[in-house]
Scaffold this motif. Structure first.
Motif, PDB file in Angstrom:
ATOM      1  N   LYS A 141     -26.967   2.928 -11.731  1.00  0.00           N
ATOM      2  CA  LYS A 141     -25.976   3.961 -11.441  1.00  0.00           C
ATOM      3  C   LYS A 141     -26.161   5.215 -12.292  1.00  0.00           C
ATOM      4  CE  LYS A 141     -22.210   1.019  -9.739  1.00  0.00           C
ATOM      5  NZ  LYS A 141     -22.039   1.735  -8.459  1.00  0.00           N
ATOM      6  N   ASP A 260     -22.048   7.703 -13.050  1.00  0.00           N
ATOM      7  CA  ASP A 260     -21.962   7.108 -11.713  1.00  0.00           C
ATOM      8  C   ASP A 260     -21.618   8.232 -10.747  1.00  0.00           C
ATOM      9  OD1 ASP A 260     -21.508   5.717  -9.411  1.00  0.00           O
ATOM     10  OD2 ASP A 260     -20.053   4.310 -10.241  1.00  0.00           O
ATOM     11  N   SER A 385     -15.850   2.706  -5.602  1.00  0.00           N
ATOM     12  CA  SER A 385     -16.669   2.085  -6.642  1.00  0.00           C
ATOM     13  C   SER A 385     -15.839   1.062  -7.401  1.00  0.00           C
ATOM     14  CB  SER A 385     -17.199   3.151  -7.612  1.00  0.00           C
ATOM     15  OG  SER A 385     -17.892   2.546  -8.677  1.00  0.00           O
TER      16      SER A 385
END
Length: 449
Positions: A141, A260, A385
């Motif tokens: 990520k 991320d 997420s």
């Protein structure tokens, strides 16, 4: 030696943040001196990240030369005689509130430091750069900009694989967990007393879950640090009463996007939440200027997302694994059983208002704000997420709620200092007894074999 190097770099982030304060005339209010430390660390680290990414474009020889030229120039700049009139404080001077701790609190602070040190997980055996990236980020990520920053930040050790591995390991643990604990303490100070804030930090770091999460994924602390910093920044920006702090909040969005890319959705969400909820009492001019100061961070975040589009992971889905980790977090430490009671007590105090709680003071504004922010993260963890509220992401929420019953007890017994000390000591022992200290110590001692 590596810890000293990391501490030196963090101090440079702080001083750069202070320099930006001076140049842009950014004056703000704080709830705790740690607010100022966090603000300057985030601001300085984000700007150094941009600068190191620019350096990473050049060949290795030029990176090496520019790296040392940077510190020579900064050394001359900060040591100039007239600079003392502007920068009259060190990093440690901003921890002044810890000078007034009583014996119980000093003991607890020492236990926090000790528990932090022995919580260092096993170091990786890998030395190859690409293998290290996969070890620290198995989910892949982290963006290219993040790795560029780490590589240049520890460039003097790049030719020495063992030292370079140690440097990255120290960064992920010391900077990741260090910022996480500082941010958690700063956030707790909005809801509970300084004494209980320290207890909350100890309840978090003493949980066996900390060691388990880091052992499974070294980068977990970095992931969780951003969401906690985001909640803290949103609450602090209201307290700060200055639209210019939007510069730091915007750069924090860039920092989160590097970690991320799916975190980019939080930037427009924070615009909406700030405009219509958090800064509802401010004028339109104030809100527009706050958003304008966010522009730099937003632009950098967009560049980060588009340059890492293949790994952005922005597809919508439905994932409850983040919520499932909540049960795992609560099951590993007895202290966390207080969390449901804390949630119920807050709801009763705010909406039922019984006579029994008449003497208890609760700031409805802060609880409303943090509820809206956590709700946003819960929705994001389900549909965008799952890592936004997972593992460490749930721990700070659970500990915050667990401290509410103790805050109510301490407020109700404000005149009975000896009884409060007994209660305080009891909960310190409860946290210490199920901390698996011997297991952490055994892992820590293996580092010296």
């Amino acid at each position: 030696m590596m810890l000293l190097y990391s501490g030196f770099m963090a101090s440079q982030w702080f001083f750069l943040g202070k320099e930006i304060d001076h140049r842009f005339k950014i004056y703000f209010r704080t709830n705790s001196s740690i607010d100022r430390v966090l603000y300057r660390l985030i601001l300085g680290m984000s700007l150094f990240t941009v600068y190191f990414n620019v350096l990473s474009i050049f060949p290795g020889k030029w990176i090496y030369n520019f790296f040392w030229i940077t510190w020579v120039v900064l050394g001359l700049f900060y040591s100039w005689p007239t600079r003392g009139k502007i920068i009259q404080e060190s990093v440690t001077s901003n921890f002044s509130e810890f000078k007034y701790l009583d014996a119980f609190e000093k003991t607890l602070l020492s236990l926090i430091v000790l528990m932090f040190v022995v919580s260092l997980p096993e170091l990786p055996t890998l030395t190859n750069h690409e293998a290290l990236k996969l070890f620290f980020d198995p989910l892949q990520k982290f963006s290219t900009q993040w790795w560029n920053f780490l590589e240049v930040n520890y460039y003097p050790f790049k030719k020495y694989p063992q030292l370079f591995k140690l440097a990255w390991s120290m960064h992920f643990f010391v900077v990741g967990m260090g910022l996480f604990l500082l941010a958690f303490y700063a956030l707790l100070r909005y809801f509970v007393s300084r004494r209980l804030s320290l207890l909350g930090v100890f309840a978090l770091i003493s949980s066996w879950s900390c060691s388990k999460f880091l052992a499974n994924n070294y980068g977990d602390a970095i992931f969780a640090t951003y969401t906690l910093l985001w909640v803290w920044a949103m609450i602090w920006t209201v307290k700060a009463s200055s639209y210019r702090v939007g510069l730091c909040v915007g750069l924090l969005g860039f920092y989160g996007t590097m970690i991320d890319q799916s975190n980019i959705y939080l930037i427009p969400v924070q615009f909406a939440l700030t405009y219509y909820l958090l800064l509802s009492g401010k004028t339109k001019w104030f809100k527009v200027n706050w958003i304008r100061y966010n522009a730099l961070g937003f632009i950098l975040a967009l560049i980060c997302v588009f340059s890492n589009w293949d790994n952005a992971g922005l597809a919508l889905g439905f994932d409850l694994s983040g919520l499932e980790s909540l049960l795992s977090v609560m099951g590993r430490k007895g202290f966390y059983i207080l969390a449901p009671f804390g949630l119920v007590m807050v709801l009763i105090k705010l909406y039922v208002k019984p006579a029994a709680f008449a003497s208890i003071v609760v700031d409805k504004q802060y609880f409303t704000q943090v509820a809206a922010l956590i709700g946003t993260l819960i929705v994001g963890s389900i549909f965008i997420s799952s890592y936004q509220l997972k593992n460490f992401g749930w721990m700070w929420v659970v500990v915050l709620l667990s401290l509410i019953p103790l805050e109510f007890i301490f407020q109700a017994t404000s005149r009975l200092r000896s009884r409060r000390n007994i209660i305080y000591l009891s909960y310190i022992l409860i946290c210490l007894l199920d901390s698996h200290f011997e297991g952490r110590l055994k892992i820590f001692l293996k580092l010296f074999e």
